[in-house]
Design an enzyme around this catalytic site. Structure first.
Site, PDB file in Angstrom:
ATOM      1  CG  ASN A 147      -0.206  -0.010   2.533  1.00 41.11           C
ATOM      2  OD1 ASN A 147       0.947   0.385   2.604  1.00 41.11           O
ATOM      3  ND2 ASN A 147      -0.883  -0.450   3.580  1.00 41.11           N
TER       4      ASN A 147
ATOM      5  CG  ASP B 195      -5.612  -8.747   1.835  1.00 43.01           C
ATOM      6  OD1 ASP B 195      -5.885  -8.684   3.044  1.00 43.01           O
ATOM      7  OD2 ASP B 195      -4.742  -8.045   1.293  1.00 43.01           O
TER       8      ASP B 195
END
Lengths: 325, 325, 325
Positions: C9, C198
């Site tokens: 991320n 996820d």
């Protein structure tokens, strides 16, 4: 194409493996096109060998890679391709040659992958070009035979290795061959294999010297055996030699056709990669010396030293020649 | 580059979105290079608009895509680029033009992304080229303003829809914008957005007719708002019109800067994609008629019909003109 | 392999889904190899179940993931694999255990995908190992049956939801299954499915708390139904429970074999993911409480609370046990 974050390490330098993959794709396109330029059985060119390749200057994220390829020699069953890579900073317009590579391809029949087809001859501008190409062809043929014998070696795991020993940095990865890794024939692209080899070699180099590292050169790579879709490949690397500012890493690729085939795991490729360590300003750093322990490690260190000195001597001769002209 | 299985659907046809992404990357490179060709503040060209694009013939796995780009007009703050895509079967040597696209780029300052810089003018071979370019420039400017107003629309979910209604095939996907999706400025490449739009449109088309479908054309796409790294984008598509052998799908892109920003979700792009359904032999199949239920759906169907008839009339006029020459 | 920007991320933490995908690939390789270790019908091991997995410490871009796998039990038709993941900072040499996972695989015939083959038995060092393995086998079998019944639930869209309600953060994505997502049998890798799950769960969590979030754990996941190449899969997630510092998200995977098959859309997988919110310094942040509105939401909240308290109790018991030893 534009270089993206995923093509590079955390310092922003594009991985040598990404460049090798682009080079191989360009070579595969031009030689497949040439081998199908005359009517006859359709074929796909498979990579047989890449000559020693130097990485002349690093490429960075955001730069554009310009790849050009040219056929420079054809033997009866093989094609020699010269590929040049230029990096272009489209903001400043600056261009630099980053790589010049020579690759050998062999046309395999689309219908019967074990059949090697004939290559249409190219026209040479001068007779000497043909003679020089033939000389290069004979040389690489000899070298291919030699490396085939070296290929029996395996890398054994070491428990609790000391820093800077061979066992300390040796690494391996496994990869399941998927459809996007493969040519129309269902075999792994040579470029995909080289990218994985560079990835492992880079991890070995970084584990040894704990700094930002970049690929400086790759010795000639011979592709002895094809690798089929669905295989698991194990890519292993170990350090063989260090000079003051460079590290040599030997990389092995083993293929394991574990489903649907009675075949044993086999050695498909092996090669030597040379890395240098760079400071944050991009200057070469000294490299910790490799500690050799066993007889085999000492022997490989000496062999690596031989290759290192030979390359150094060759480069000096070229520079003198260039200075005299 | 060589088309891989990942670039194509299960029938082996390369996704329209993959081709749009290659086109946009070529356009971004040539226009960024041009905008930085004179000394001054460095800039990155951002996609502002793609003119209507037809997919003239399908591209297949294993073929090589040749992409060429040329700057055809410059206004004070924008660059018009013409990109041509040829597919080449390197086994047979056959080449086909698959796409001709026109894109508009705007140079944004590398230091201050909200500042639009000036574009160095190009030289025209003939005065008429400049005049025609200016005419195209004015036309697209007008069209940009119009679509900005249409952009308020949202797609509402439907529970238990009947087959062949709008609600039956409408689809949406979300995507977290990662580093590889972005330019040096940290904003999503226009090509990445178009690829996602084509993916959603393709799923809408396939859900409607349950057959192998391919992109036939994309109407002009305007990029009103940039999308930043770390945003979540929602791409939604709904069918608006069917003719006997084609489907029109409207696609919306909404950006949600959900971390670290005070901004609300906003509409970044919208466009119309046209798909056709193909049999296993590659022949166009009849398409089930879209069942419209609400007043809005009926209105959109009529508007789609208008666009369809207009395009059809234009194409016939072009063919007559070509026949007379 | 080295963790790349696309694996993480924007805060640089590697996605839990990327790690789950690596774990599953290692498990699939070792169990396929084992199932083909004796002469007989060739088979491919398909993922049937992943036991509850904790993410013990976050992994970052530039680190190397070391994945090791071992077969720990075999029943007549299934294989239990233990996979360990260590993250290694190759610059400092620091290593941390990031995951320990247990997976169950079933060998499917390469020729007839609906035929489950027999698994060659492994040798146990001690009789107790076999008994413990058998106990684990029976337990997971029971749990599989139970979840199969829970699987009818659907996520309904909500219009104009209030902040921090279930409808406010619920999300779904669609994905067209391509060749790279699939095994040799043409079915989606379990790891690919878990990565998408996820991704959706992470978006739900981020929408709820608008901060940097990371996967803390995944409850046992059962793969009841295979998903074929060419399907569209819809992955949907909704928040079920929040504690002071964690969020539980339920994720559903539905497969839609929309081309060329007479079959209806069906539920393939469902699971619970737990996320925590992290500050810029990597410290856990308090999480806004989930606002439940309907009876069903309140019931699911209580059930989530039950799972949360149970896990907490188990962990405390383990810590006490460890302290006593």
């Amino acid at each position: 194409r534009i270089m993206r974050p995923d093509d590079a390490n955390i310092a922003g330098n594009v991985h040598g493996g990404t460049i090798l993959k682009m080079i191989e794709e360009a070579g595969a396109i031009i030689s497949t096109r040439h081998c199908n330029s005359q009517a006859g059985e359709p074929s796909v060119a498979a990579l047989a060998r890449v000559e020693r390749t130097d990485f002349l200057s690093p490429m960075c994220i955001g730069e554009v890679a310009n790849v050009s390829a040219e056929i420079t020699y054809t033997s009866r069953h093989s094609v020699e391709v010269q590929v040049n890579v230029m990096s272009e900073n489209i903001l400043t317009g600056a261009k630099r040659v980053t790589n010049k590579a020579t690759l050998w391809y062999v046309p395999l029949s689309l219908k019967n992958v074990n059949k090697v087809l004939e290559v249409p001859p190219i026209q040479y501008a001068r007779k000497e070009q043909e003679d020089e190409g033939k000389k290069r062809y004979e040389e690489q043929k000899l070298d291919r035979l030699e490396t085939k014998q070296r290929n029996g070696d395996v890398i054994l795991p070491v428990i609790n290795p000391e820093p800077h020993t061979v066992g300390y940095s040796q690494s391996s990865l496994i990869h399941l061959v998927g459809p996007s890794d493969c040519t129309l024939l269902g075999f792994v692209h040579g470029g995909v294999t080289m990218k994985l080899m560079d990835e492992v070699a880079g991890i070995v180099a970084a584990r040894h010297c704990k700094t930002n590292i970049v690929t400086a050169s790759v010795d000639a790579i011979n592709f002895h055996e094809k690798i089929k879709k669905g295989c698991v490949i194990t890519v292993s690397g170990r350090m063989t030699f260090t000079s003051n500012k460079s590290m040599e890493i030997e990389v092995f690729v083993d293929a394991d056709p574990f489903v649907d085939e009675p075949r044993e795991r086999y050695r498909a490729v092996s090669a030597f990669f040379t890395y240098v360590s760079l400071s944050k300003e991009g200057k070469p750093l000294p490299v910790p010396q490799l500690l050799t322990e066993t007889e085999d490690e000492k022997r490989r260190f000496e062999e690596g030293k031989g290759r290192y000195l030979q390359t150094k001597a060759k480069r000096q001769a070229q520079m003198q020649q260039a200075a005299q002209q």
